[in-house]
Design an enzyme around this catalytic site. Structure first.
Site, PDB file in Angstrom:
ATOM      1  N   ASP A 133      61.250 -34.554 -14.761  1.00 18.69           N
ATOM      2  CA  ASP A 133      60.119 -35.364 -14.302  1.00 18.69           C
ATOM      3  C   ASP A 133      59.140 -34.522 -13.484  1.00 18.69           C
ATOM      4  OD1 ASP A 133      58.631 -37.692 -14.073  1.00 18.69           O
ATOM      5  OD2 ASP A 133      60.330 -38.896 -13.390  1.00 18.69           O
TER       6      ASP A 133
ATOM      7  N   ASP B  22      55.821 -44.846 -18.297  1.00 20.50           N
ATOM      8  CA  ASP B  22      56.738 -45.564 -17.420  1.00 20.50           C
ATOM      9  C   ASP B  22      56.693 -47.063 -17.664  1.00 20.50           C
ATOM     10  OD1 ASP B  22      57.852 -43.413 -16.145  1.00 20.50           O
ATOM     11  OD2 ASP B  22      56.550 -43.494 -14.392  1.00 20.50           O
TER      12      ASP B  22
END
Length: 705
Positions: A443, A509
Site C-alpha cells: 500500500d 478502496d
C-alpha cells in the site's frame, strides 16, 4: 548511414514510418493503420508530404515534428528538451549520428554540443508504439535538465480528447472535450501516479466510442511525478506525449551523467476496445505476466479493520475456505503499536502484544485449510508516532527545516537514503523468510508534499520512485514466486512501470458495485481483467452507504481478479451458500474471463452498461447487462452484443446464477434462449427485460455453428 533512411515498422495491424534520413532528429511520417509493405518510392512520397505547411509569415523550410520536438527546429509548442548550463545552451539542436534496427526496434543516436541523445523506438507484436530516451552530459560542466518529453503526432482528423480524472474511492472517471489549438496538459506532482491522473490521454475523430472512430492514445509509464499532454498548433497539426515531471534540481546531470526517461506508450485503434486490446495483448505476452489461475482472495480489511483477534481471524479463514477462497490476506494492524492508523508505520515487527507466538498460529491455520497466506505492508510510509521516526527523523521525506503536513497521520519514508532503504529491505526480507507468505498487498496511502531529501536539501521524488522499483525487484529476486499487489489509497498507483514488477493492482478502496462499474470499465482501457482486484464487499458499502444485492456485487467482481472483502464469518448461512455459488461460477468462467477480449458496447443513455469478455477464437463469450439507474423509458429494449464472429451463429441464454436472481430464467421475448449470428447480435441485439436499478443480468453466448 545510407542516403535514404526511412524505416517502416509493421505489427498487429499498425504501421509506423520513421524518417531517419537526418540530419535532424527522427520524425514520424505515419502512425496508424497498416499501410502494407511500402516501396522506397512510396516512402519518399510520404516524406515529401510530411511536415508543417507554412503560411506567408512562416519558416522558409517545411520541417516535420520530431519525436523530441525542438524549439531550434521551429516548433513553437512544448519543447521536448528543456535544460541549460547555468543559463547557457538553453536550446538544443541535435544532429543524427547513427541509426540501427533489429526487427521492430530502432535505436537512434544523436549529438549536440555537450549532449548525447539515444532514442529507442519499438513497435510491439500487439501494435503498441513505445519509445524512451537516454540523455548523457558529455560536456565539462553540469547540465540542468528541467524536462525531457517524447511526442507522437496525431492528424488533423483527431478533433476530440478523452482523458480521465478521479479521487479516492472514485478513480478513473472519463472527461471529453474538443481538441482545440493550444496545450492540454495533465501534470501530476503527487509523488505517485495519483487517483486523479489520466490513465490514458486519447485523441480521436469526432464522436469516437468503444467500437467506432480512429483513436491515438498515449500512456506515461512512470509511478512518480509525470506529465501527459496533447497540443495542437495553428497549423492544425498536433502531438500527444509525456514524460517524467522533474522537480527543480532532480535532473541536474554532472559530466558523464545520464538521465533516462520512462517508456511512453502509444496505441492506435478503431474504437477504444481496439486501443485497449493492444495493451492487453502486450501485457499478457510478458514473461512476468501471472501464469497461474488468479486465486480467489479473501482480504480481512472490511471484515475486521484493526480488530485482529486470532480466534476471529481463524473463523474468518474457516469461512473463506468454506466458500472456496484460495488466498487469505491479513490487512493492516499486525505490527508493533498499530491499533489504529495514528501509529506504528515503519516498525515492521510482528506485535508481540497481539501475537505472542508471532503470526505462526494464523499462518499455520490458513495453510492447513489449503489457502495461501498474504500480508499487508506499507513500506514507503512512516507514522511520526513510531520508533522509526523517533530514531531517524531525518529519514522522512521533507524539504528544508520543516515537516510536510501529515496525511492519514503519516509521512513518506525517504528510500533514497541508503540506510532507510537497507532497513526496509532487511525488515521485509526477514518477515518473508520467517513466514510462508505468497503475496504482499503493498500500500501507499498518501500523496507526497515537499518531498525532499533532508540530507542533501534537494528534491527526492525521482530517487524515491527508482528506489521503490529496486526494492520490489530485490524482494522478488530473493523470494521467487512472491506476488505483489500495487495498492495506493485504492487505485492511485496504476501505470505500466509499477506493473513491470507487480502482479495486480487494487482498483479502488470502494467496493460499492455501482461505483466499481465505471472504475473497472475505464481501468480496463489499460489493464486486462486478471490484473485488477475486484472484491465482493458487504451488503452495505462502507464508502457510500448504499445497500446492494449479492448478485449485483458478485457479477461486478466477476470481471476482474475476484475476491471477497466482507465479514462472511458473521454472514448468514444462506449468504455464505450463495457466495459459494458465485465463487464456483467465477472459477468456471475464470479461464475465459482472464484470457479473452474485453468488449464494451456503445449505448446512448448511461442507465445501462453492457460489457463482456469474448474468447480469442470467438467460440464463447460472457456479457453483463447492468442497470445503473432507473430508465427514462419503460424498458431497456434490445441490447447489442458486439465483438463476436459475424459469420457464426450463437446461442444466448441467461447464466443460471446463484441465489434468488436465478429463480426466473424468463428473460427473452419467448422466455427461452436466443439464436442469432454475430452480425445480428452486433447490429440488432437481443431483447432484455426491465431491471431494477443496481442490478445486472449475466448472459452466456456460445457458438453453435
Amino acid at each position: 548511414m545510407s542516403n535514404i533512411e526511412i524505416l517502416q515498422l509493421r505489427a498487429g495491424g499498425v504501421s509506423l514510418v520513421l524518417d531517419c534520413s537526418g540530419p535532424a532528429l527522427p520524425s514520424v511520417l505515419h502512425w496508424g493503420a497498416d499501410l502494407g509493405e511500402l516501396t522506397e518510392k512510396a516512402l519518399l512520397e510520404l516524406r515529401r508530404g510530411a511536415g508543417v505547411v507554412q503560411d506567408g509569415n512562416g519558416l522558409d523550410e517545411n520541417r516535420p515534428i520530431a519525436i523530441v520536438p525542438e524549439y531550434s527546429a521551429g516548433w513553437f509548442g512544448l519543447p521536448g528538451l528543456n535544460g541549460h548550463r547555468d543559463g547557457q545552451d538553453f536550446s538544443a539542436s541535435f544532429t543524427l549520428n547513427s541509426v540501427s534496427r533489429t526487427d521492430n526496434t530502432v535505436q537512434i543516436d544523436a549529438v549536440d554540443a555537450g549532449l548525447e541523445l539515444r532514442l529507442t523506438v519499438e513497435l510491439t507484436d500487439s501494435g503498441l508504439v513505445r519509445t524512451k530516451a537516454d540523455l548523457t552530459n558529455t560536456g565539462a560542466t553540469p547540465y540542468t535538465l528541467d524536462g525531457l518529453y517524447l511526442a507522437l503526432p496525431v492528424p488533423t482528423e483527431a478533433t476530440e480528447l478523452l482523458d480521465m480524472t478521479g479521487r479516492h474511492i472514485g478513480e478513473r472517471h472519463p472527461q471529453r472535450h474538443a481538441f482545440t489549438q493550444g496545450a492540454h496538459i495533465r501534470d501530476n506532482r503527487r509523488g505517485r501516479t495519483g487517483a486523479d491522473a489520466t490513465l490514458l490521454l486519447l485523441a480521436g475523430t469526432e464522436g469516437f466510442g468503444f467500437r467506432t472512430g480512429e483513436i491515438w492514445a498515449v500512456h506515461t509509464a512512470w509511478s512518480g511525478n509525470h506529465r501527459s499532454y496533447a497540443e495542437r498548433g495553428m497549423s492544425g497539426y498536433g502531438v500527444i506525449g509525456g514524460g517524467e515531471l522533474l522537480l527543480p534540481g532532480e535532473g541536474r546531470l554532472q559530466p558523464a551523467g545520464t538521465y533516462s526517461t520512462p517508456w511512453i506508450y502509444g496505441s492506435y485503434g478503431v474504437g477504444l476496445d481496439q486501443v485497449s486490446h493492444r495493451f492487453h495483448d502486450f501485457l499478457r505476452a510478458r514473461t512476468n505476466h501471472p501464469q497461474t489461475e488468479r486465486p480467489v482472495v479473501l482480504n480481512t480489511w472490511e471484515a475486521v479493520y484493526f480488530d485482529l483477534d486470532l480466534d476471529k481471524l481463524k473463523s474468518l479463514a474457516d469461512a473463506a475456505a468454506e466458500v472456496g477462497a484460495e488466498r487469505f490476506v491479513l490487512d493492516d494492524g499486525w505490527f508493533r503499536g498499530r491499533r489504529d492508523d495514528h501509529a506504528g508505520l515503519g516498525d515492521w515487527y510482528v506485535d508481540e502484544g497481539i501475537w505472542p507466538k508471532g503470526l505462526h498460529p494464523l499462518v499455520d491455520h490458513v495453510k492447513g485449510l489449503g489457502l495461501q497466506f498474504g500480508l499487508w505492508v506499507e513500506p514507503e510510509m512512516v507514522n511520526p508516532d513510531s520508533d522509526l521516526a523517533r530514531e531517524h527523523p531525518d529519514w522522512i521525506l521533507a524539504a528544508g527545516d520543516r515537516m510536510p503536513p501529515t496525511a492519514r497521520h503519516q509521512q513518506g519514508l525517504n528510500l533514497g537514503v541508503p540506510a532507510a532503504y537497507d532497513y526496509i529491505l532487511e525488515r521485509l526480507d526477514s518477515i518473508l523468510s520467517e513466514y510462508d507468505i505468497a503475496y504482499l498487498k503493498w500500500d501507499h496511502n498518501r500523496d507526497f508534499v515537499d518531498g525532499g531529501n533532508q540530507h542533501t536539501g534537494t528534491a527526492g521524488i525521482h530517487e524515491q520512485t527508482l528506489a521503490v522499483y529496486r526494492l520490489i525487484d530485490e524482494l522478488k529476486r530473493r523470494h521467487p514466486g512472491l506476488e505483489i499487489e500495487s495498492c495506493s489509497s485504492g487505485g492511485a498507483r496504476v501505470d505500466l512501470a509499477i506493473l513491470e514488477r507487480t502482479d495486480r493492482i487494487w482498483g479502488s478502496d470502494s467496493n460499492d458495485a455501482l461505483e466499481r462499474q465505471t472504475i473497472q470499465r475505464y481501468t480496463q482501457l489499460l489493464l486486462p481483467p486478471e490484473l485488477i482486484g475486484c472484491h465482493v464487499g458487504p451488503p452495505r458499502a462502507h464508502t457510500t452507504g448504499r445497500t446492494q444485492t449479492l448478485s449485483f456485487r458478485a457479477i461486478t467482481a466477476l470481471f476482474g481478479h475476484f475476491g471477497i472483502e466482507w465479514d462472511i464469518a458473521s454472514a448468514s448461512s444462506e449468504e455464505r451458500a450463495e457466495l459459494k455459488g458465485w465463487v464456483a461460477l467465477h472459477k468456471e468462467l475464470r479461464p475465459l474471463l482472464h484470457t479473452g477480449r474485453v468488449i464494451r458496447a456503445d449505448r446512448g443513455p448511461e442507465d445501462v452498461l453492457v460489457h463482456g469478455v469474448v474468447a480469442q477464437d470467438g467460440q464463447r463469450g460472457v456479457f453483463s447487462v447492468v442497470q445503473t439507474k432507473q430508465s427514462v423509458t419503460s424498458a431497456v429494449g434490445r441490447v447489442r452484443l458486439p465483438g463476436l464472429d459475424p459469420q457464426r451463429t450463437y446461442r444466448i441464454s441467461k447464466v443460471a446464477t446463484p441465489g434468488p436472481a436465478s429463480r426466473s430464467t424468463a428473460w427473452s421475448a419467448d422466455g427461452g434462449s436466443v439464436e442469432l449470428n454475430g452480425a445480428a447480435l452486433a447490429s440488432v441485439g437481443v431483447l432484455m427485460p426491465a431491471q431494477w436499478p443496481e442490478n445486472a443480468i449475466l448472459l452466456d453466448v456460445t457458438a453453435i455453428g
